[in-house]
Motif scaffolding. Structure first.
Motif, PDB file in Angstrom:
ATOM      1  N   UNK A  66      92.588 -32.695 -20.625  1.00  0.00           N
ATOM      2  CA  UNK A  66      92.045 -33.493 -19.531  1.00  0.00           C
ATOM      3  C   UNK A  66      92.907 -33.318 -18.286  1.00  0.00           C
ATOM      4  N   UNK A  67      92.234 -33.397 -17.140  1.00  0.00           N
ATOM      5  CA  UNK A  67      92.932 -33.258 -15.861  1.00  0.00           C
ATOM      6  C   UNK A  67      92.021 -33.842 -14.774  1.00  0.00           C
ATOM      7  N   UNK A  68      92.128 -33.336 -13.566  1.00  0.00           N
ATOM      8  CA  UNK A  68      91.290 -33.754 -12.445  1.00  0.00           C
ATOM      9  C   UNK A  68      90.578 -32.533 -11.891  1.00  0.00           C
ATOM     10  N   UNK A  69      89.272 -32.679 -11.638  1.00  0.00           N
ATOM     11  CA  UNK A  69      88.496 -31.592 -11.044  1.00  0.00           C
ATOM     12  C   UNK A  69      87.986 -31.999  -9.663  1.00  0.00           C
ATOM     13  N   UNK A  70      87.835 -31.015  -8.816  1.00  0.00           N
ATOM     14  CA  UNK A  70      87.248 -31.209  -7.492  1.00  0.00           C
ATOM     15  C   UNK A  70      85.782 -30.808  -7.560  1.00  0.00           C
ATOM     16  N   UNK A  71      84.902 -31.773  -7.337  1.00  0.00           N
ATOM     17  CA  UNK A  71      83.467 -31.527  -7.367  1.00  0.00           C
ATOM     18  C   UNK A  71      82.953 -31.432  -5.939  1.00  0.00           C
ATOM     19  N   UNK A  72      82.293 -30.327  -5.604  1.00  0.00           N
ATOM     20  CA  UNK A  72      81.792 -30.111  -4.244  1.00  0.00           C
ATOM     21  C   UNK A  72      80.284 -29.923  -4.280  1.00  0.00           C
ATOM     22  N   UNK A  73      79.585 -30.731  -3.487  1.00  0.00           N
ATOM     23  CA  UNK A  73      78.147 -30.597  -3.314  1.00  0.00           C
ATOM     24  C   UNK A  73      77.878 -30.559  -1.818  1.00  0.00           C
ATOM     25  N   UNK A  74      77.392 -29.430  -1.341  1.00  0.00           N
ATOM     26  CA  UNK A  74      77.208 -29.278   0.106  1.00  0.00           C
ATOM     27  C   UNK A  74      78.553 -29.310   0.807  1.00  0.00           C
ATOM     28  N   UNK A 119      78.693 -37.041 -15.468  1.00  0.00           N
ATOM     29  CA  UNK A 119      78.512 -38.459 -15.795  1.00  0.00           C
ATOM     30  C   UNK A 119      77.279 -39.032 -15.103  1.00  0.00           C
ATOM     31  N   UNK A 120      76.848 -40.173 -15.604  1.00  0.00           N
ATOM     32  CA  UNK A 120      75.741 -40.897 -15.003  1.00  0.00           C
ATOM     33  C   UNK A 120      76.085 -41.280 -13.560  1.00  0.00           C
ATOM     34  N   UNK A 121      77.339 -41.650 -13.324  1.00  0.00           N
ATOM     35  CA  UNK A 121      77.768 -42.044 -11.980  1.00  0.00           C
ATOM     36  C   UNK A 121      77.644 -40.891 -10.994  1.00  0.00           C
ATOM     37  N   UNK A 122      78.079 -39.698 -11.397  1.00  0.00           N
ATOM     38  CA  UNK A 122      77.954 -38.535 -10.517  1.00  0.00           C
ATOM     39  C   UNK A 122      76.483 -38.231 -10.260  1.00  0.00           C
ATOM     40  N   UNK A 123      75.675 -38.312 -11.292  1.00  0.00           N
ATOM     41  CA  UNK A 123      74.235 -38.073 -11.152  1.00  0.00           C
ATOM     42  C   UNK A 123      73.614 -39.054 -10.159  1.00  0.00           C
ATOM     43  N   UNK A 124      74.031 -40.321 -10.241  1.00  0.00           N
ATOM     44  CA  UNK A 124      73.496 -41.340  -9.339  1.00  0.00           C
ATOM     45  C   UNK A 124      74.013 -41.160  -7.915  1.00  0.00           C
ATOM     46  N   UNK A 125      75.327 -40.999  -7.779  1.00  0.00           N
ATOM     47  CA  UNK A 125      75.947 -41.017  -6.461  1.00  0.00           C
ATOM     48  C   UNK A 125      75.828 -39.692  -5.708  1.00  0.00           C
ATOM     49  N   UNK A 126      76.006 -38.584  -6.418  1.00  0.00           N
ATOM     50  CA  UNK A 126      76.031 -37.289  -5.753  1.00  0.00           C
ATOM     51  C   UNK A 126      74.695 -36.552  -5.806  1.00  0.00           C
ATOM     52  N   UNK A 127      73.842 -36.946  -6.744  1.00  0.00           N
ATOM     53  CA  UNK A 127      72.538 -36.292  -6.875  1.00  0.00           C
ATOM     54  C   UNK A 127      71.378 -37.270  -6.675  1.00  0.00           C
ATOM     55  N   UNK A 128      71.698 -38.517  -6.289  1.00  0.00           N
ATOM     56  CA  UNK A 128      70.660 -39.533  -6.043  1.00  0.00           C
ATOM     57  C   UNK A 128      69.690 -39.638  -7.223  1.00  0.00           C
ATOM     58  N   UNK A 130      68.526 -37.462  -9.222  1.00  0.00           N
ATOM     59  CA  UNK A 130      67.492 -36.422  -9.219  1.00  0.00           C
ATOM     60  C   UNK A 130      67.068 -36.110 -10.654  1.00  0.00           C
ATOM     61  N   UNK A 131      65.801 -36.347 -11.041  1.00  0.00           N
ATOM     62  CA  UNK A 131      65.368 -36.077 -12.416  1.00  0.00           C
ATOM     63  C   UNK A 131      65.338 -34.597 -12.753  1.00  0.00           C
ATOM     64  N   UNK A 132      65.443 -33.759 -11.725  1.00  0.00           N
ATOM     65  CA  UNK A 132      65.406 -32.305 -11.930  1.00  0.00           C
ATOM     66  C   UNK A 132      66.790 -31.672 -11.772  1.00  0.00           C
ATOM     67  N   UNK A 133      67.837 -32.454 -12.004  1.00  0.00           N
ATOM     68  CA  UNK A 133      69.192 -31.940 -11.794  1.00  0.00           C
ATOM     69  C   UNK A 133      69.569 -30.862 -12.806  1.00  0.00           C
ATOM     70  N   UNK A 134      68.996 -30.915 -14.017  1.00  0.00           N
ATOM     71  CA  UNK A 134      69.336 -29.917 -15.033  1.00  0.00           C
ATOM     72  C   UNK A 134      68.950 -28.528 -14.541  1.00  0.00           C
ATOM     73  N   UNK A 135      69.910 -27.615 -14.634  1.00  0.00           N
ATOM     74  CA  UNK A 135      69.683 -26.254 -14.181  1.00  0.00           C
ATOM     75  C   UNK A 135      70.158 -25.986 -12.769  1.00  0.00           C
ATOM     76  N   UNK A 136      70.514 -27.049 -12.051  1.00  0.00           N
ATOM     77  CA  UNK A 136      71.025 -26.854 -10.695  1.00  0.00           C
ATOM     78  C   UNK A 136      72.518 -26.550 -10.734  1.00  0.00           C
ATOM     79  N   UNK A 137      73.031 -26.000  -9.652  1.00  0.00           N
ATOM     80  CA  UNK A 137      74.427 -25.571  -9.614  1.00  0.00           C
ATOM     81  C   UNK A 137      75.269 -26.497  -8.748  1.00  0.00           C
ATOM     82  N   UNK A 138      76.501 -26.707  -9.199  1.00  0.00           N
ATOM     83  CA  UNK A 138      77.496 -27.429  -8.409  1.00  0.00           C
ATOM     84  C   UNK A 138      78.805 -26.654  -8.475  1.00  0.00           C
TER      85      UNK A 138
END
Length: 234
Positions: A66-74, A119-128, A130-138
């Motif tokens: 375990x560590x810390x990751x930087x997640x970038x969207x846009x 996580x559910x939180x990332x899905x909610x906060x960073x992807x609003x 989106x029900x079609x998030x599976x298969x998308x790239x980050x």
């Protein structure tokens, strides 16, 4: 103000360390630590993976980092706790993704398409949500990865995690001449005491560890296993 701050800190630490692990059968979850001549010592990666197939006293177990990751969207980016995990992590914690799938053995192979479970939180906060998030790239730590799963709300196993990545073979196939450490979650087999499991793991890992001592990779000393609750290990 100082009193309130201290009270808050106590409450936070008490909840983190002493509350039951918030997963089904969480009271049976343990972690493996080691001791070197009685002093706390991290689980050495090479020794663990060399010995693991011979362990009979454990019902379920797996390795993670375990560590810390930087997640970038846009143009935005945030830091989140991550975990590099084996495919059995979600089955072990009695959870499956809310959307998509968990990891498979193929995801860990060299050259496999880079994948991530969020996580559910990332899905909610960073992807609003989106029900079609599976298969998308980050972008995770500068590398593009395909989202293959979204975990249920409040799921954080094994260590307040919000980004799950496949544990690469470069870790599981660690070399004998290099010191690396790994973290291990486990459940002891029914009818077996933790002391019995500790003895077996010690008997399997210590001879391998002593070979590393001769190579000058490991410190001299007797390596023994120590099993404890995940809350205590935190």
């Amino acid at each position: 103000v100082l009193f309130r701050s201290s009270l808050y800190t106590f409450g936070f630490l008490y909840g983190l360390v002493y509350n039951a692990l918030q997963i089904p059968e969480g009271d049976s979850v343990r972690v493996l630590n080691m001791q070197l001549d009685g002093e706390r010592y991290s689980v050495p990666t090479y020794e663990f993976f060399e010995a693991r197939d011979q362990i009979t006293t454990l019902e379920e177990f797996g390795a993670f980092e375990s560590a810390i990751s930087r997640l970038s969207i846009g143009d935005s980016g945030r830091n989140y706790p991550n975990a590099l995990v084996e495919p059995n992590i979600f089955e072990f914690s009695r959870h499956q993704p809310l959307l998509g799938r968990s990891f498979t053995a193929d995801d860990l192979l060299p050259g496999a398409p880079p994948s991530v479970v969020i996580s559910h939180q990332i899905w909610q906060n960073d992807w609003q949500a989106d029900p079609n998030v599976i298969g998308k790239e980050i972008r995770v730590d500068g590398k593009m990865r395909t989202v293959v799963g979204v975990m249920p709300e409040n799921y954080r196993f094994p260590s307040n995690t919000q980004i799950w990545l496949p544990l690469p073979e470069s870790i599981s196939r660690s070399k004998a001449d290099k010191y690396n450490r790994i973290r291990v979650y486990l459940r002891v087999r029914d009818g077996v005491s933790e002391a019995e499991a500790e003895r077996e793991i010690s008997q399997l890992m210590n001879p391998i560890f002593q070979q590393g001592v001769k190579l000058g990779v490991n410190f001299e000393g007797e390596l023994t296993a120590h099993i404890e609750s995940m809350q205590k290990a935190q």
